[in-house]
Design an enzyme around this catalytic site. Structure first.
Site, PDB file in Angstrom:
ATOM      1  N   GLN A 221      51.112  32.630  11.528  1.00 43.47           N
ATOM      2  CA  GLN A 221      51.870  31.393  11.615  1.00 43.47           C
ATOM      3  C   GLN A 221      53.177  31.623  12.370  1.00 43.47           C
ATOM      4  O   GLN A 221      53.550  32.755  12.663  1.00 43.47           O
ATOM      5  CB  GLN A 221      52.171  30.863  10.215  1.00 43.47           C
ATOM      6  CG  GLN A 221      52.919  31.861   9.335  1.00 43.47           C
ATOM      7  CD  GLN A 221      52.823  31.549   7.870  1.00 43.47           C
ATOM      8  OE1 GLN A 221      52.276  30.530   7.458  1.00 43.47           O
ATOM      9  NE2 GLN A 221      53.343  32.429   7.023  1.00 43.47           N
ATOM     10  N   ASP A 364      44.208  36.962   1.651  1.00 43.39           N
ATOM     11  CA  ASP A 364      43.736  35.591   1.542  1.00 43.39           C
ATOM     12  C   ASP A 364      43.486  35.255   0.079  1.00 43.39           C
ATOM     13  O   ASP A 364      42.866  36.029  -0.656  1.00 43.39           O
ATOM     14  CB  ASP A 364      42.452  35.422   2.353  1.00 43.39           C
ATOM     15  CG  ASP A 364      41.869  34.038   2.212  1.00 43.39           C
ATOM     16  OD1 ASP A 364      42.483  33.084   2.720  1.00 43.39           O
ATOM     17  OD2 ASP A 364      40.813  33.903   1.566  1.00 43.39           O
ATOM     18  N   ALA A 365      43.977  34.100  -0.370  1.00 45.52           N
ATOM     19  CA  ALA A 365      43.892  33.733  -1.790  1.00 45.52           C
ATOM     20  C   ALA A 365      42.449  33.671  -2.276  1.00 45.52           C
ATOM     21  O   ALA A 365      42.135  34.112  -3.386  1.00 45.52           O
ATOM     22  CB  ALA A 365      44.585  32.390  -2.020  1.00 45.52           C
ATOM     23  N   ASP A 382      50.821  26.936  -4.631  1.00 48.46           N
ATOM     24  CA  ASP A 382      51.918  26.483  -3.755  1.00 48.46           C
ATOM     25  C   ASP A 382      51.490  26.633  -2.299  1.00 48.46           C
ATOM     26  O   ASP A 382      52.218  27.187  -1.481  1.00 48.46           O
ATOM     27  CB  ASP A 382      53.176  27.301  -4.050  1.00 48.46           C
ATOM     28  CG  ASP A 382      54.415  26.707  -3.395  1.00 48.46           C
ATOM     29  OD1 ASP A 382      54.365  25.531  -2.990  1.00 48.46           O
ATOM     30  OD2 ASP A 382      55.431  27.420  -3.289  1.00 48.46           O
TER      31      ASP A 382
END
Length: 528
Positions: A221, A364-365, A382
Site C-alpha cells: 500500500q 494475511d489475516a 479493524d
C-alpha cells in the site's frame, strides 16, 4: 513487465482496488502491444534500426517520467485523469509491441529461417519478462522508491538502445544523431532520478490540503502522513483517510470498549488490522488483559506505528515497549500454515511483569486465522473498508465462519463496517453475512467528524446468545472503568439506536468467496 507493474502500482495507489487496476493496466498494455506490432509493418527496412532506437528512447522517457506525470494529472486534472492515464499506458504498450517485430526483422540477416528467428526472439522476450518481474518484485523495492524504480527501468532501456546502436552502428546513415539522442535521454533521466524524491513529494503534495510530512510505498500500500497548520495529523492509505488525530479517539473507543465491556472475560484479545497501534492502545487500558495478538499484513505499517515519533505519540507507544514480540511471515503454504521469525523491537519503557504479552504478526489475516492456536475472548476487526476484492474476502461468510471457531463461547467480536449513511447497503450486507456465518449481531453507529456517520457490528455466538441478549449485555454497561477521551456508557447505549428505516433493505444477498456482494454495495454507495 516491469514497466507494466510500475504503472499498475501507481494506479492502485491513486485509485485503490488494486486487483482491478493491475488487470486493466496489463490488459490495455497487451492490447496496445498488438497495435504496435501492426504499426511496425509501415516501417521501411532501411530505417529499422533508427525506429528501434527511437522507440526504446521514447519508452525510457515515458516510462521514467510516467509516474510523476500520473501524480500531477491526478492532482490538477482529476476529471481527466483516466484519459491521461490510459493514453500514457497505451503509448507505452504500443512502443513495447512495436519493438518485437522490428527485432525479428533486424535478426533476419543472421537467421533466415523464420521458425528459428521467431523462436530466438520470443524465447528471449519471455525470459526477459520473467527477469523483469522477479527484479521488480524482489530487488528494486529493497533499494529504490517506486519513482526511482521507474528511472532505473529507463536506464535499462537506454543501455539497451546504446548497446543496439553500437552493435549495428555500421548500418546507420547518421552516427551523430543516435549518440546525441542517447546522451540527451540519459541526461533527462539522470535529472529525473536525482530529483525524484523532491518531485514526488511536491507532486503528491498537490493531492492533499495539509503538508505531507511522510510518504512511502510499501509492498502492499501507499502510506501518507500529513500535518495541518493547527497541528492536526492525518494518515492516508492509498488516498483514503485512515484517521485524524483530532477525532481518532472517537472511532477507536467505539471500536474497542463496547466489545471489551460486553465480554465476561476479556483476557486474550485478537486484533486484525489496526496496524497503527491505536486499538492496541485502548485494549492495554484493561488490567485483566493477559495477551494481545495484533495481525496486520504490512510490516512497514506496524514499523511506522512503532518508530515514527508522531505515530508513537498518538498510539501511546503501544507497539514500542518490552512487552512486544514482533514476528513476520516467512512463507505461507497451501494448507495455511506459516513460519515466523522473531524480530527485535526497541525498548522504550519499563513495565511490570504483570503487563500483558503483546505479539505483532505481519501476515494475511485469513492465513493467520487458519493456523491460530487457542480461542480469543474478544476479536476486533479493524480492516480498511471493503473497497476491493482483496479486502472484500475479509468480509465474507467463509472468513466469519473461521473467526467463529476462534471465539470463546461467551466471547464478543466487533467489526468496523463503513458508513451506514453513505454506504447503507454495504453496512447492512456485513451484518447479514455475519448472521449467515452463525453470529448474533447488533449494529452501532456514531459520528466521527473526519469520516462522517460511521458504523460497527457487534457479534457473539448465535447458538448461545441471541441478538436481544447481546443487546441487553451492552445496555447493562453502567460505567467505563478505564480512561476515555470521548466515550461514556450513555453514548454506548445511544449508539445502538437508529432512525426509522435506517436498517431496512430490499436486498438479502451476502458476501461469499465467489460473490463479493459487499464490494458491489460499497462501490455503488460511495459513488452515489
Amino acid at each position: 513487465m516491469a514497466y507494466e507493474y510500475t504503472f499498475s502500482k501507481i494506479a492502485a495507489d491513486l485509485l485503490g482496488n488494486s486487483v482491478q487496476q493491475w488487470a486493466i493496466v496489463i490488459a490495455v498494455m497487451l492490447f496496445c502491444m498488438g497495435m504496435g506490432a501492426e504499426l511496425q509493418k509501415w516501417v521501411s527496412d532501411k530505417i529499422i534500426l533508427q525506429a528501434l532506437l527511437g522507440s526504446q528512447l521514447a519508452l525510457a522517457l515515458l516510462g521514467g517520467f510516467g509516474p510523476l506525470l500520473m501524480l500531477l494529472s491526478f492532482a490538477h486534472f482529476p476529471y481527466h485523469f483516466g484519459l491521461i492515464q490510459y493514453s500514457l499506458i497505451s503509448i507505452i504498450g504500443i512502443l513495447i509491441g512495436f519493438e518485437i517485430p522490428l527485432i525479428s526483422r533486424l535478426n533476419e540477416a543472421y537467421s533466415s529461417d523464420i521458425r528459428a528467428n521467431l523462436a530466438r526472439v520470443l524465447k528471449m522476450d519471455y525470459i526477459g519478462a520473467l527477469a523483469g518481474a522477479l527484479v521488480w518484485v524482489f530487488v528494486l523495492p529493497r533499494f529504490f522508491t517506486l519513482h526511482q524504480t521507474a528511472y532505473i527501468l529507463a536506464y535499462l532501456s537506454i543501455a539497451t538502445a546504446a548497446f543496439c546502436w553500437y552493435y549495428f552502428r555500421t548500418r546507420t546513415r547518421s552516427r551523430v544523431f543516435p549518440i546525441v539522442a542517447i546522451i540527451a535521454t540519459t541526461v533527462a533521466i539522470t535529472a529525473g532520478f536525482s530529483q525524484s524524491d523532491k518531485w514526488a513529494i511536491d507532486s503528491e503534495q498537490q493531492l492533499y490540503q495539509d503538508r505531507v510530512i511522510f510518504s512511502t510505498s510499501t509492498r502492499y500500500q501507499h502510506i501518507v502522513l500529513t500535518e495541518s497548520l493547527s497541528g492536526n495529523f492525518r494518515c492516508y492509505i492509498n488516498g483514503h483517510i485512515q484517521f485524524s488525530s483530532t477525532d481518532e479517539h472517537i472511532y477507536h473507543e467505539q471500536l474497542v470498549h463496547p466489545a471489551m465491556l460486553a465480554s465476561n472475560a476479556a483476557k486474550r484479545i485478537l486484533i486484525l488490522g489496526g496496524g497503527d497501534g491505536m486499538a492496541v492502545r485502548e485494549v492495554l487500558k484493561y488490567p485483566q488483559v493477559e495477551e494481545i495478538i495484533l495481525v496486520d499484513l504490512d510490516p512497514e505499517m506496524t514499523k511506522l506505528a512503532a518508530e515514527h515519533p508522531i505515530m508513537s505519540q498518538l498510539n501511546g507507544s503501544s507497539l514500542a515497549d518490552q512487552r512486544l514480540k514482533s514476528v513476520t511471515s516467512q512463507g505461507i503454504s497451501s494448507d495455511g500454515s506459516y513460519q515466523l521469525e522473531t524480530q527485535p523491537q526497541r525498548r522504550l519503557k519499563q513495565v511490570t511483569s504483570t503487563a500483558p504479552k503483546l505479539n505483532v504478526i505481519n501476515i494475511d489475516a485469513a492465513s493467520y486465522i487458519k493456523s491460530a492456536e487457542g480461542l480469543f475472548d474478544v476479536i476486533i476487526l479493524d480492516f480498511p473498508d471493503p473497497s476491493g476484492p482483496e479486502l472484500a474476502k475479509l468480509y465474507s461468510m467463509h472468513f466469519y465462519g473461521e473467526l467463529k471457531n476462534k471465539l470463546t463461547a461467551d466471547g464478543i467480536m466487533i467489526q468496523q463496517s463503513t458508513s451506514p449513511y453513505r454506504a447503507k447497503e454495504a453496512f447492512l450486507c456485513i451484518g447479514r453475512t455475519m448472521r449467515a456465518a452463525g453470529f448474533s449481531t447488533i449494529p452501532s453507529h456514531d459520528h466521527v467528524p473526519s469520516f462522517g456517520e460511521w458504523g460497527w457490528w457487534i457479534a457473539s455466538h448465535a447458538e448461545l446468545t441471541s441478538a436481544e441478549q447481546l443487546r441487553q449485555r451492552i445496555q447493562q454497561i453502567e460505567t467505563i472503568p478505564v480512561a476515555t477521551k470521548y466515550l461514556t456508557a450513555e453514548l454506548i447505549h445511544a449508539s445502538l439506536l437508529f432512525g426509522k428505516d435506517q436498517l431496512s433493505s430490499d436486498y438479502s444477498n451476502i458476501t461469499t468467496i465467489s460473490n463479493s456482494a459487499v464490494l458491489e454495495h460499497y462501490t455503488s454507495g460511495w459513488e452515489n
